[in-house]
Design a protein around this motif. Sequence first.
Motif, PDB file in Angstrom:
ATOM      1  N   ARG A 433     -12.336   2.819  -7.883  1.00  0.00           N
ATOM      2  CA  ARG A 433     -12.516   1.388  -8.197  1.00  0.00           C
ATOM      3  C   ARG A 433     -12.408   0.472  -6.956  1.00  0.00           C
ATOM      4  O   ARG A 433     -12.603  -0.590  -6.962  1.00  0.00           O
ATOM      5  CB  ARG A 433     -11.404   1.034  -9.133  1.00  0.00           C
ATOM      6  N   CYS A 434     -11.788   0.989  -5.897  1.00  0.00           N
ATOM      7  CA  CYS A 434     -11.494   0.464  -4.609  1.00  0.00           C
ATOM      8  C   CYS A 434     -12.786  -0.052  -3.814  1.00  0.00           C
ATOM      9  O   CYS A 434     -13.865   1.017  -3.699  1.00  0.00           O
ATOM     10  CB  CYS A 434     -10.703   1.076  -3.675  1.00  0.00           C
ATOM     11  N   ALA A 435     -13.295  -1.145  -3.327  1.00  0.00           N
ATOM     12  CA  ALA A 435     -14.305  -1.583  -2.852  1.00  0.00           C
ATOM     13  C   ALA A 435     -14.280  -1.644  -1.227  1.00  0.00           C
ATOM     14  O   ALA A 435     -15.242  -1.825  -0.530  1.00  0.00           O
ATOM     15  CB  ALA A 435     -14.932  -2.995  -3.246  1.00  0.00           C
ATOM     16  N   THR A 436     -12.705  -1.682  -0.653  1.00  0.00           N
ATOM     17  CA  THR A 436     -12.553  -1.679   0.521  1.00  0.00           C
ATOM     18  C   THR A 436     -11.676  -0.857   1.058  1.00  0.00           C
ATOM     19  O   THR A 436     -10.868  -0.090   0.549  1.00  0.00           O
ATOM     20  CB  THR A 436     -12.027  -3.150   0.939  1.00  0.00           C
ATOM     21  N   GLU A 437     -11.625  -0.597   2.457  1.00  0.00           N
ATOM     22  CA  GLU A 437     -10.476   0.348   3.032  1.00  0.00           C
ATOM     23  C   GLU A 437      -9.172  -0.085   2.831  1.00  0.00           C
ATOM     24  O   GLU A 437      -8.147   0.766   2.659  1.00  0.00           O
ATOM     25  CB  GLU A 437     -10.863   0.606   4.486  1.00  0.00           C
ATOM     26  N   SER A 438      -8.933  -1.500   2.668  1.00  0.00           N
ATOM     27  CA  SER A 438      -7.450  -1.919   2.718  1.00  0.00           C
ATOM     28  C   SER A 438      -7.166  -1.607   1.390  1.00  0.00           C
ATOM     29  O   SER A 438      -5.934  -1.125   1.030  1.00  0.00           O
ATOM     30  CB  SER A 438      -7.352  -3.325   3.200  1.00  0.00           C
ATOM     31  N   ASP A 439      -7.678  -1.888   0.328  1.00  0.00           N
ATOM     32  CA  ASP A 439      -7.458  -1.489  -0.983  1.00  0.00           C
ATOM     33  C   ASP A 439      -7.129  -0.119  -1.457  1.00  0.00           C
ATOM     34  O   ASP A 439      -6.091   0.331  -1.851  1.00  0.00           O
ATOM     35  CB  ASP A 439      -8.701  -2.026  -2.157  1.00  0.00           C
ATOM     36  N   ALA A 440      -7.946   0.747  -0.855  1.00  0.00           N
ATOM     37  CA  ALA A 440      -7.757   2.269  -1.074  1.00  0.00           C
ATOM     38  C   ALA A 440      -6.523   2.548  -0.165  1.00  0.00           C
ATOM     39  O   ALA A 440      -5.565   3.539  -0.734  1.00  0.00           O
ATOM     40  CB  ALA A 440      -8.828   3.034  -0.300  1.00  0.00           C
ATOM     41  N   SER A 441      -5.972   2.160   1.005  1.00  0.00           N
ATOM     42  CA  SER A 441      -4.798   2.426   1.606  1.00  0.00           C
ATOM     43  C   SER A 441      -3.852   2.071   0.666  1.00  0.00           C
ATOM     44  O   SER A 441      -2.675   2.636   0.880  1.00  0.00           O
ATOM     45  CB  SER A 441      -5.063   1.841   3.136  1.00  0.00           C
ATOM     46  N   LEU A 442      -3.876   0.739   0.204  1.00  0.00           N
ATOM     47  CA  LEU A 442      -2.638   0.422  -0.476  1.00  0.00           C
ATOM     48  C   LEU A 442      -2.427   1.101  -1.957  1.00  0.00           C
ATOM     49  O   LEU A 442      -1.187   1.446  -1.860  1.00  0.00           O
ATOM     50  CB  LEU A 442      -2.949  -1.193  -1.042  1.00  0.00           C
ATOM     51  N   VAL A 443      -3.468   1.702  -2.436  1.00  0.00           N
ATOM     52  CA  VAL A 443      -3.224   2.931  -3.488  1.00  0.00           C
ATOM     53  C   VAL A 443      -2.367   4.061  -2.980  1.00  0.00           C
ATOM     54  O   VAL A 443      -1.637   4.687  -3.720  1.00  0.00           O
ATOM     55  CB  VAL A 443      -4.511   3.069  -4.083  1.00  0.00           C
TER      56      VAL A 443
END
Length: 471
Positions: A433-443
């Motif tokens: 569901r992540c659309a950006t690298e930063s969002d995925a890194s936070l997960v």
Amino acid sequence: ERYSYLHMSRSAIDSTLLHARKSDDETLDFIALARKAWEVGINEELYAIVTESRRPFTILRGSNGRNPLLDQNCSSSLGQQDNVKFLFDSEDLLETGLAIQNPNVKQQYLDRYLGLLKLNLNAMDLEQAIKCFGELSCHVSQLGLDELSGQVNGTRYAVLRHEEGEALIACGDVLNARIYLRKGCPPSLRSRLWRIALGLSAEESPAESCEFERLKAMCHRYDLITDELLLRDIQTVTDDPRFFVFEDELKEVILCFSRDRWVRLHCAYEVHRPIFDLNEQLQGSEGSCDEIKLEAAPPSGVQPFLGLASYFAPLGYVYRDRVSLYSVSRLLFCQLWCKLNVMSSCRDTLLTVCKTFETLLLQVHPALFLHLVSIGLQPLKVAFSWIQLGFVGLFEMDQLLHLWDRLIGYMDPSILAVAAAAVFVHRAEALMRCATESDASLVLVEGSRLRIIPLIQMFLYKDFNIPKSVT
């Protein structure tokens, strides 16, 4: 069959009986050249520190002198010297590994691979991982999972495992101790079983105590230019609330480690090339010189880097006595952690373990891998520090020690690649569901609720009915 275990060859047990594998022993020329360049670059950084600080590698104290670094906390010892830099960190090591290319492979073939590591190494696929780590099967009971069921069978299993562990401690068999650890270890027996699995006696010996006292005396006898770098690393690790209580132990143990010639002579791999034939005498505090000369700087042959203290800190939860803490830490580095800090094409070293991680993740969940790459996040960039530092900092301590039980049991760092891929697959729904690298890194940055044994089982044996309480 309570005490029936598999047979393992002696060569698989004690890698410290072999000479350290150096860059000259590397079978692939282009990796050997990259490794030599890496080693030279680290030493050049150390020479630069010597030049900038205008001091020799070593300064001798008086015979009754004490090392002030051992008597103060890290913040007081380092003062306001914010310009102290590490020789390298995980990111530098990763960039060096990614820069290695096989000159015999055309670029058009390399571009077809989605992962970061473009080398054709002997990495595990899923079928090989299942076969290699068979004791982690869903059909095999595990400490770290089954004793937590709250049922009578879980309690009986915990008691049975404790009895088996006591029997192994009584006989002190290295081979069987390692196989026992593959199914987990009761916390009350962990300190002794780890010692046995690493080739030590169940209890510390007088020889270990004498050796540790000798190394402490060396810490008080002279300063190494690397001491401040080591303390910087210790300060970084003890900023974690899980490890700050072990600051004094870590300082003493790690400074002793840096002065231990045994490490350089018994590592499975030569991690860094020490600086030999020092053209200087040990300068005394009053300007006098001593005839003693160091054989290498540092004597251990392991240059300080960001993360070295991470290999020592978790053992504070296992060993209260500093002698055992040192003995086990030293052997773990020589037999395991050195493999995760060296450029080599061997199957159980850093590059191949990273390749195994990418291979497994791409094989088990290709859609996730492709999605992460499409939003600019290469999975290996996140997983690299997990693998290199044995997941210190991601998992809670009980889960980390369960993982290290299996790591010592198998003596194969590839299990870290399996664990890393398992974390990604477990987080797949949120990551997709992540659309950006930063969002995925936070997960991926938070792992305090993860339970490592069901995660690995779910990854390797996903067709079985596995409990979902892994978060």
